[in-house]
Design a protein around this motif. Structure first.
Motif, PDB file in Angstrom:
ATOM      1  N   LYS A  63     -19.681 -17.992  59.421  1.00 34.69           N
ATOM      2  CA  LYS A  63     -19.464 -18.273  61.186  1.00 34.69           C
ATOM      3  C   LYS A  63     -19.329 -19.706  61.026  1.00 34.69           C
ATOM      4  N   PRO A  64     -18.295 -20.329  61.706  1.00 33.56           N
ATOM      5  CA  PRO A  64     -18.473 -21.800  61.684  1.00 33.56           C
ATOM      6  C   PRO A  64     -19.539 -22.350  62.723  1.00 33.56           C
ATOM      7  N   GLU A  65     -19.765 -23.746  62.414  1.00 32.47           N
ATOM      8  CA  GLU A  65     -20.766 -24.390  63.163  1.00 32.47           C
ATOM      9  C   GLU A  65     -20.130 -25.261  64.065  1.00 32.47           C
ATOM     10  N   ASN A  66     -20.431 -25.205  65.292  1.00 36.32           N
ATOM     11  CA  ASN A  66     -20.096 -26.035  66.532  1.00 36.32           C
ATOM     12  C   ASN A  66     -21.002 -27.494  66.259  1.00 36.32           C
ATOM     13  N   ILE A  67     -20.106 -28.400  66.399  1.00 38.40           N
ATOM     14  CA  ILE A  67     -20.662 -29.818  66.090  1.00 38.40           C
ATOM     15  C   ILE A  67     -20.114 -30.489  67.357  1.00 38.40           C
ATOM     16  N   LEU A  68     -21.153 -31.150  68.077  1.00 40.23           N
ATOM     17  CA  LEU A  68     -20.570 -31.913  69.273  1.00 40.23           C
ATOM     18  C   LEU A  68     -20.721 -33.389  69.034  1.00 40.23           C
ATOM     19  N   ASP A  76     -16.746 -34.473  72.787  1.00 35.79           N
ATOM     20  CA  ASP A  76     -16.026 -34.492  71.698  1.00 35.79           C
ATOM     21  C   ASP A  76     -16.771 -33.739  70.723  1.00 35.79           C
ATOM     22  N   GLY A  77     -15.727 -33.374  69.488  1.00 34.57           N
ATOM     23  CA  GLY A  77     -16.450 -32.562  68.423  1.00 34.57           C
ATOM     24  C   GLY A  77     -15.539 -31.772  67.714  1.00 34.57           C
ATOM     25  N   TYR A  78     -16.005 -30.623  66.881  1.00 32.36           N
ATOM     26  CA  TYR A  78     -15.209 -29.995  65.988  1.00 32.36           C
ATOM     27  C   TYR A  78     -15.901 -28.816  65.637  1.00 32.36           C
ATOM     28  N   HIS A  79     -15.452 -27.878  64.770  1.00 32.65           N
ATOM     29  CA  HIS A  79     -16.460 -26.871  64.009  1.00 32.65           C
ATOM     30  C   HIS A  79     -15.804 -27.216  62.316  1.00 32.65           C
ATOM     31  N   LEU A  80     -17.466 -27.189  61.806  1.00 30.69           N
ATOM     32  CA  LEU A  80     -17.498 -27.050  60.424  1.00 30.69           C
ATOM     33  C   LEU A  80     -17.391 -25.794  60.055  1.00 30.69           C
ATOM     34  N   SER A  81     -16.359 -25.567  59.157  1.00 30.53           N
ATOM     35  CA  SER A  81     -16.031 -24.069  58.668  1.00 30.53           C
ATOM     36  C   SER A  81     -15.846 -23.969  57.305  1.00 30.53           C
ATOM     37  N   THR A  82     -16.502 -22.959  56.676  1.00 22.30           N
ATOM     38  CA  THR A  82     -16.431 -22.819  55.168  1.00 22.30           C
ATOM     39  C   THR A  82     -14.971 -21.882  55.134  1.00 22.30           C
ATOM     40  N   ILE A  83     -14.260 -22.470  54.120  1.00 20.55           N
ATOM     41  CA  ILE A  83     -13.334 -21.709  53.554  1.00 20.55           C
ATOM     42  C   ILE A  83     -13.171 -21.319  51.980  1.00 20.55           C
ATOM     43  N   ILE A  89      -1.662 -24.837  46.511  1.00 18.99           N
ATOM     44  CA  ILE A  89      -0.210 -25.168  46.705  1.00 18.99           C
ATOM     45  C   ILE A  89       0.017 -26.629  46.497  1.00 18.99           C
ATOM     46  N   LYS A  90      -0.694 -27.367  46.914  1.00 18.66           N
ATOM     47  CA  LYS A  90      -0.392 -28.959  46.434  1.00 18.66           C
ATOM     48  C   LYS A  90      -1.779 -29.265  46.432  1.00 18.66           C
ATOM     49  N   GLY A  91      -2.353 -30.138  45.515  1.00 14.32           N
ATOM     50  CA  GLY A  91      -3.505 -30.681  45.248  1.00 14.32           C
ATOM     51  C   GLY A  91      -4.271 -30.409  44.232  1.00 14.32           C
ATOM     52  N   ASP A  92      -5.476 -30.671  44.053  1.00 13.65           N
ATOM     53  CA  ASP A  92      -6.380 -30.211  42.475  1.00 13.65           C
ATOM     54  C   ASP A  92      -6.320 -28.588  42.314  1.00 13.65           C
ATOM     55  N   PRO A  93      -5.860 -28.284  41.360  1.00 11.30           N
ATOM     56  CA  PRO A  93      -5.831 -26.941  41.251  1.00 11.30           C
ATOM     57  C   PRO A  93      -7.001 -26.266  40.667  1.00 11.30           C
ATOM     58  N   LYS A  94      -8.020 -27.232  40.396  1.00 12.58           N
ATOM     59  CA  LYS A  94      -9.358 -26.718  40.127  1.00 12.58           C
ATOM     60  C   LYS A  94     -10.345 -26.213  41.467  1.00 12.58           C
ATOM     61  N   LEU A  95      -9.794 -26.419  42.509  1.00 21.20           N
ATOM     62  CA  LEU A  95     -10.100 -25.978  43.797  1.00 21.20           C
ATOM     63  C   LEU A  95      -9.858 -24.339  44.023  1.00 21.20           C
ATOM     64  N   GLU A  96      -8.897 -23.899  43.303  1.00 20.79           N
ATOM     65  CA  GLU A  96      -8.607 -22.516  43.546  1.00 20.79           C
ATOM     66  C   GLU A  96      -9.845 -21.576  42.996  1.00 20.79           C
ATOM     67  N   ASN A  97     -10.043 -20.673  44.030  1.00 26.08           N
ATOM     68  CA  ASN A  97     -11.043 -19.824  43.886  1.00 26.08           C
ATOM     69  C   ASN A  97     -12.534 -20.152  44.406  1.00 26.08           C
ATOM     70  N   THR A  98     -12.568 -21.535  44.850  1.00 24.65           N
ATOM     71  CA  THR A  98     -13.596 -22.158  45.382  1.00 24.65           C
ATOM     72  C   THR A  98     -13.745 -22.205  46.843  1.00 24.65           C
ATOM     73  N   GLU A  99     -14.969 -22.369  47.368  1.00 22.96           N
ATOM     74  CA  GLU A  99     -15.220 -22.560  48.925  1.00 22.96           C
ATOM     75  C   GLU A  99     -15.542 -23.928  49.049  1.00 22.96           C
ATOM     76  N   ILE A 100     -14.762 -24.381  50.153  1.00 27.03           N
ATOM     77  CA  ILE A 100     -15.311 -26.024  50.521  1.00 27.03           C
ATOM     78  C   ILE A 100     -15.275 -26.025  52.209  1.00 27.03           C
ATOM     79  N   GLU A 101     -15.968 -26.942  52.697  1.00 28.01           N
ATOM     80  CA  GLU A 101     -16.221 -26.999  54.349  1.00 28.01           C
ATOM     81  C   GLU A 101     -15.195 -27.836  54.945  1.00 28.01           C
ATOM     82  N   ILE A 102     -14.543 -27.603  55.661  1.00 29.18           N
ATOM     83  CA  ILE A 102     -13.428 -28.350  56.469  1.00 29.18           C
ATOM     84  C   ILE A 102     -13.804 -28.460  57.984  1.00 29.18           C
TER      85      ILE A 102
END
Length: 193
Positions: A63-68, A76-83, A89-102
């Motif tokens: 569940k994303p976290e609501n940040i104000l 103003d704010g955003y949601h901190l979400s884990t994917i 497709i573009k970028g560091d191939p080592k990130l494949e099959n990992t989880e990051i916060e966006i």
């Protein structure tokens, strides 16, 4: 005796009003889309790829976290979400099959005395759905020390047709629909899903 009946009547009326307010507060959701000239728009796949630091297929985890983050007295704010990144497709191939916060470009705020909440979205963005897979165009922001979805609604494209909110929003935005078609014609989406 008469005063007791009035008192009971007032207590009942006050209880009904309080329950009605609580129910309205839990169920009333207002949606606002901020039309901002700050977001870069893209015409085609090549421009969209060039305007991104990391392009992935991914799914929302948890569940994303609501940040104000109020700024100069304005909300103003955003949601901190884990994917979970399925493919890079573009970028560091080592990130494949990992989880990051966006950072997702939307936030939720209370309405104060007015019942309910307000969901505020940048552009025509719609939030990530946990049962869907997306192509995400992410930009690295040094000040945040993390990735965010780049250019709101032009940075997230549902692959599996499970995100009905995104489909509805894109029907109203021909430019983004054309961009999505161009992106999907260039990427092997069936292999990335």
């Amino acid at each position: 005796m008469k005063n007791n009946k009035r008192m009971y009547g007032l207590v009942i009326i006050l209880s009904i009003v309080i329950v009605a307010y609580i129910v309205a507060d839990l169920n009333r959701v207002k949606t606002i889309h901020l039309e901002s000239g700050m977001m870069k728009t893209y015409e085609n796949y090549e421009e969209r790829m060039e305007g991104s630091d990391l392009v992935v297929t991914a799914q929302l985890i948890g569940k994303p976290e609501n940040i104000l983050t109020p700024f100069d007295g304005f909300p103003d704010g955003y949601h901190l979400s884990t994917i979970k990144i399925v493919n890079v497709i573009k970028g560091d191939p080592k990130l494949e099959n990992t989880e990051i916060e966006i950072r997702e470009p939307y936030y939720i705020m209370e309405n104060g005395l007015e019942p309910g909440i307000t969901e505020v979205y940048y552009g025509h963005y719609t939030k990530l759905q946990s049962d869907s897979t997306y192509v995400l165009f992410l930009g690295w922001v040094e000040a945040w020390n993390q990735y965010g979805i780049s250019s709101a609604h032009q940075g997230k494209f549902n692959i599996d047709q499970m995100d009905k909110a995104e489909e509805d929003m894109q029907r109203k935005d021909k430019g983004t629909t054309n961009l999505k078609e161009d992106i999907f014609s260039k990427l092997p989406i069936e292999k990335l899903n």
